[in-house]
Design a protein around this motif. Structure first.
Motif, PDB file in Angstrom:
ATOM      1  N   LEU A  84       0.830  -1.196   0.000  1.00  0.00           N
ATOM      2  CA  LEU A  84       0.000   0.000   0.000  1.00  0.00           C
ATOM      3  C   LEU A  84       0.868   1.251   0.000  1.00  0.00           C
ATOM      4  O   LEU A  84       2.001   1.237   0.519  1.00  0.00           O
ATOM      5  N   PRO A  85       0.371   2.351  -0.560  1.00  0.00           N
ATOM      6  CA  PRO A  85       1.194   3.571  -0.652  1.00  0.00           C
ATOM      7  C   PRO A  85       1.534   4.178   0.711  1.00  0.00           C
ATOM      8  O   PRO A  85       2.407   5.033   0.783  1.00  0.00           O
ATOM      9  N   TRP A  86       0.852   3.758   1.768  1.00  0.00           N
ATOM     10  CA  TRP A  86       1.205   4.252   3.104  1.00  0.00           C
ATOM     11  C   TRP A  86       1.949   3.184   3.915  1.00  0.00           C
ATOM     12  O   TRP A  86       1.964   3.217   5.142  1.00  0.00           O
ATOM     13  N   ALA A  87       2.565   2.254   3.216  1.00  0.00           N
ATOM     14  CA  ALA A  87       3.339   1.213   3.899  1.00  0.00           C
ATOM     15  C   ALA A  87       4.479   1.841   4.696  1.00  0.00           C
ATOM     16  O   ALA A  87       5.034   2.877   4.325  1.00  0.00           O
ATOM     17  N   LEU A  88       4.826   1.212   5.798  1.00  0.00           N
ATOM     18  CA  LEU A  88       5.935   1.667   6.642  1.00  0.00           C
ATOM     19  C   LEU A  88       7.208   0.955   6.215  1.00  0.00           C
ATOM     20  O   LEU A  88       7.244  -0.276   6.146  1.00  0.00           O
ATOM     21  N   HIS A  89       8.239   1.724   5.920  1.00  0.00           N
ATOM     22  CA  HIS A  89       9.508   1.137   5.494  1.00  0.00           C
ATOM     23  C   HIS A  89      10.382   0.873   6.711  1.00  0.00           C
ATOM     24  O   HIS A  89      10.884   1.803   7.338  1.00  0.00           O
ATOM     25  N   ILE A  90      10.537  -0.402   7.048  1.00  0.00           N
ATOM     26  CA  ILE A  90      11.405  -0.791   8.158  1.00  0.00           C
ATOM     27  C   ILE A  90      12.810  -1.029   7.610  1.00  0.00           C
ATOM     28  O   ILE A  90      12.995  -1.799   6.666  1.00  0.00           O
ATOM     29  N   THR A  91      13.784  -0.349   8.197  1.00  0.00           N
ATOM     30  CA  THR A  91      15.171  -0.465   7.727  1.00  0.00           C
ATOM     31  C   THR A  91      16.067  -1.196   8.713  1.00  0.00           C
ATOM     32  O   THR A  91      17.144  -1.658   8.348  1.00  0.00           O
ATOM     33  N   SER A  92      15.637  -1.303   9.974  1.00  0.00           N
ATOM     34  CA  SER A  92      16.462  -1.946  10.996  1.00  0.00           C
ATOM     35  C   SER A  92      16.358  -3.470  10.902  1.00  0.00           C
ATOM     36  O   SER A  92      15.306  -4.010  10.566  1.00  0.00           O
ATOM     37  N   SER A  93      17.445  -4.138  11.210  1.00  0.00           N
ATOM     38  CA  SER A  93      17.449  -5.606  11.248  1.00  0.00           C
ATOM     39  C   SER A  93      17.752  -6.113  12.653  1.00  0.00           C
ATOM     40  O   SER A  93      18.019  -7.293  12.847  1.00  0.00           O
TER      41      SER A  93
END
Length: 312
Positions: A157-166
């Motif tokens: 979805l266009p409001w997806a949350l981008h998680i960058t941490s692992s």
């Protein structure tokens, strides 16, 4: 082609020299201030004294923080007491991890102690602070955004949350921003309670019960979207069961109290009406005392004008 998304902060803490400034903590603090501010306005409108909400919050907030942390640590004990974990981390509240169920339960105990000391009915206090608590939750949820935690299932979805941490088992990617869903839901709950309170004249704890019931409805479906580890009972997450049980209790309270005690309390704080009457009497006395002076000054001005007219 990269989809549209909500970016995550590159870090949740900024160091001001040796002092760490954490986004999670700031969200909690701002939320508390908003709750006290709105609660104070509503308390005054109900006939209470200014400052009472803040005085009781001095008890309720610390109890709530302890309760919220206890609920989180107990229900997610493996994060702190399993092999390879450090139990000292259970005390690191600033790293995230506050269960609203425990916060409200133990916060109510703190509020009850403070209300009892001042002779104030706890249900009346709860009604005044209910929408403020919902707004505090709405603001506090943004602390999860700073910590990149409690997100939902993968989505495009266009409001997806981008998680960058692992860290801690996270898998970078695009997920439902459940923190945002809950934040917006809590704003809606606050508006609902304010509207219903004005329209239906809710009292005796019914505004608070409406807040609890409405919050549980949203928490149930939002919890269903989350993918973080959780205990399951009969296929449902523990917090889903908690939301369901608390919802039923809140609705039961609404129905029973609505029949037994319709309307609102006439007196929410002993002595507040007398204080208001004294203030009005003092203001009236001051106004009347100023009248002769004003009349005297006006008469003097008239005499001066008359004298000037005769000279001319």
């Amino acid at each position: 082609m990269e989809i549209a998304y909500i970016p995550s902060p590159s870090r949740g803490v900024i160091h001001l020299g040796p002092i760490p400034l954490r986004g999670y903590a700031f969200c909690i603090i701002i939320g508390v201030f908003v709750a006290v501010w709105l609660g104070n306005k509503r308390w005054l409108a109900r006939g209470g004294r200014a400052g009472t909400i803040a005085d009781i919050a001095v008890w309720a907030v610390p109890f709530g923080l302890v309760g919220g942390r206890l609920y989180h640590v107990i229900t997610d004990y493996e994060l702190y007491f399993s092999e390879g974990r450090d139990w000292v981390d259970a005390f690191k509240v600033w790293e995230g991890g506050l269960g609203i169920w425990g916060a409200i339960a133990l916060g109510a105990v703190g509020a009850w102690i403070a209300c009892r000391r001042r002779g104030i009915p706890l249900p009346a206090y709860a009604d005044a602070v209910a929408p403020g608590i919902a707004l505090a939750q709405a603001i506090g949820r943004w602390g999860n955004w700073f910590n990149q935690e409690l997100y939902g299932k993968a989505t495009d979805l266009p409001w997806a949350l981008h998680i960058t941490s692992s860290a801690d088992g996270r898998v970078p990617g695009y997920y439902h921003p459940t923190f945002l869903y809950e934040s917006l839901w809590c704003v809606g709950v606050a508006l609902l309670v304010i509207w219903a309170d004005r329209r239906l004249t809710l009292g005796h704890g019914r505004a608070f019960a409406l807040y609890v019931a409405a919050y549980c409805v949203g928490r149930f479906w939002i919890e269903y979207l989350r993918v973080d580890d959780a205990h399951h009972i009969l296929g449902l997450r523990l917090n889903n069961w908690t939301a369901l049980i608390v919802f039923l209790l809140a609705v039961t309270y609404l129905v029973i109290v609505g029949k037994k005690k319709p309307g609102r309390e006439e007196v929410v704080e002993p002595g507040a009406s007398e204080d208001e009457a004294e203030e009005k009497a003092e203001e009236k006395a001051e106004t009347e005392a100023e009248k002769p002076e004003a009349d005297k000054a006006e008469a003097e001005d008239g005499n001066e004008a008359e004298s000037a007219g005769k000279k001319s």
